[in-house]
Design a protein around this motif. Structure first.
Motif, PDB file in Angstrom:
ATOM      1  N   ALA A 179       0.826  -1.199   0.000  1.00 26.59           N
ATOM      2  CA  ALA A 179       0.000   0.000   0.000  1.00 26.59           C
ATOM      3  C   ALA A 179       0.863   1.253   0.000  1.00 26.59           C
ATOM      4  CB  ALA A 179      -0.925   0.000   1.209  1.00 26.59           C
ATOM      5  N   CYS A 237      -1.844   7.297  -1.103  1.00 27.61           N
ATOM      6  CA  CYS A 237      -2.363   7.869  -2.342  1.00 27.61           C
ATOM      7  C   CYS A 237      -2.496   9.383  -2.259  1.00 27.61           C
ATOM      8  CB  CYS A 237      -3.705   7.238  -2.693  1.00 27.61           C
ATOM      9  SG  CYS A 237      -3.575   5.515  -3.237  1.00 27.61           S
ATOM     10  N   GLY A 284      -6.391  10.006  -7.416  1.00 26.78           N
ATOM     11  CA  GLY A 284      -6.775   9.208  -6.251  1.00 26.78           C
ATOM     12  C   GLY A 284      -7.537   7.959  -6.647  1.00 26.78           C
ATOM     13  N   THR A 285      -8.488   8.104  -7.584  1.00 23.09           N
ATOM     14  CA  THR A 285      -9.239   6.943  -8.070  1.00 23.09           C
ATOM     15  C   THR A 285      -8.300   5.922  -8.689  1.00 23.09           C
ATOM     16  OG1 THR A 285     -11.182   8.316  -8.492  1.00 23.09           O
ATOM     17  CG2 THR A 285     -11.071   6.216  -9.641  1.00 23.09           C
ATOM     18  N   CYS A 326      -5.070   5.613  -8.198  1.00 26.02           N
ATOM     19  CA  CYS A 326      -4.161   5.099  -7.178  1.00 26.02           C
ATOM     20  C   CYS A 326      -4.817   4.005  -6.342  1.00 26.02           C
ATOM     21  CB  CYS A 326      -3.688   6.241  -6.280  1.00 26.02           C
ATOM     22  SG  CYS A 326      -2.588   5.715  -4.951  1.00 26.02           S
ATOM     23  N   TYR A 327      -6.062   4.237  -5.916  1.00 24.25           N
ATOM     24  CA  TYR A 327      -6.743   3.237  -5.092  1.00 24.25           C
ATOM     25  C   TYR A 327      -7.008   1.960  -5.876  1.00 24.25           C
ATOM     26  CZ  TYR A 327      -7.296   6.627  -1.378  1.00 24.25           C
ATOM     27  OH  TYR A 327      -7.044   7.541  -0.388  1.00 24.25           O
ATOM     28  N   ARG A 328      -7.278   2.085  -7.151  1.00 22.02           N
ATOM     29  CA  ARG A 328      -7.528   0.890  -7.966  1.00 22.02           C
ATOM     30  C   ARG A 328      -6.236   0.151  -8.310  1.00 22.02           C
ATOM     31  NH1 ARG A 328     -12.002   3.215 -12.249  1.00 22.02           N
ATOM     32  NH2 ARG A 328     -13.627   3.602 -10.700  1.00 22.02           N
ATOM     33  N   ASN A 354      -3.038   0.863  -6.880  1.00 28.05           N
ATOM     34  CA  ASN A 354      -2.089   0.865  -5.770  1.00 28.05           C
ATOM     35  C   ASN A 354      -0.702   1.342  -6.210  1.00 28.05           C
ATOM     36  OD1 ASN A 354      -1.560   0.581  -3.035  1.00 28.05           O
ATOM     37  ND2 ASN A 354      -0.692  -1.443  -3.322  1.00 28.05           N
TER      38      ASN A 354
END
Length: 107
Positions: free
Chosen positions: A46, A49, A71-72, A74-76, A78
């Motif tokens: 992790a 982000c 951010g979207t 990055c979260y998807r 990683n």
């Protein structure tokens, strides 16, 4: 007329409560173990982000939009490529994500 044996009823009730608590404890321990295994594999890779996207979007003319899209992604995925643009070969997932209009999604 004979009254029921109260001590036997209490003993049965106590046994039932103890067995129920043990079963609940085992179920909760199994659930926590399952979620911990997933969290460990995720947390080892992790990234932050928020900080990564702030660095990526710091020179953007629309920083709020850039940070939201980043951010979207990055979260998807990683990951966020280093620098303020380019370097997308570092993170293929980030580079290949598109919008509904088939445009490049990630800044």
């Amino acid at each position: 007329m004979r009254l029921p044996d109260v001590s036997l009823s209490l003993a049965c009730f106590a046994s039932f409560v103890i067995i129920s608590l043990v079963v609940l404890h085992l179920v909760e321990a199994d659930r926590m173990l399952s979620s911990t295994e997933g969290a460990e594999s995720y947390s080892s890779n992790a990234i932050d982000c928020g900080a990564a996207c702030a660095a990526r979007c710091r020179l953007s003319s629309r920083p709020r939009l850039c940070k939201r899209a980043c951010g979207t992604c990055c979260y998807r995925c990683n990951c966020v490529p280093p620098g303020t643009s380019g370097n997308e070969e570092v993170c293929p997932c980030y580079a290949n994500m598109t919008t509904r209009g088939n445009k490049h999604k990630c800044p």
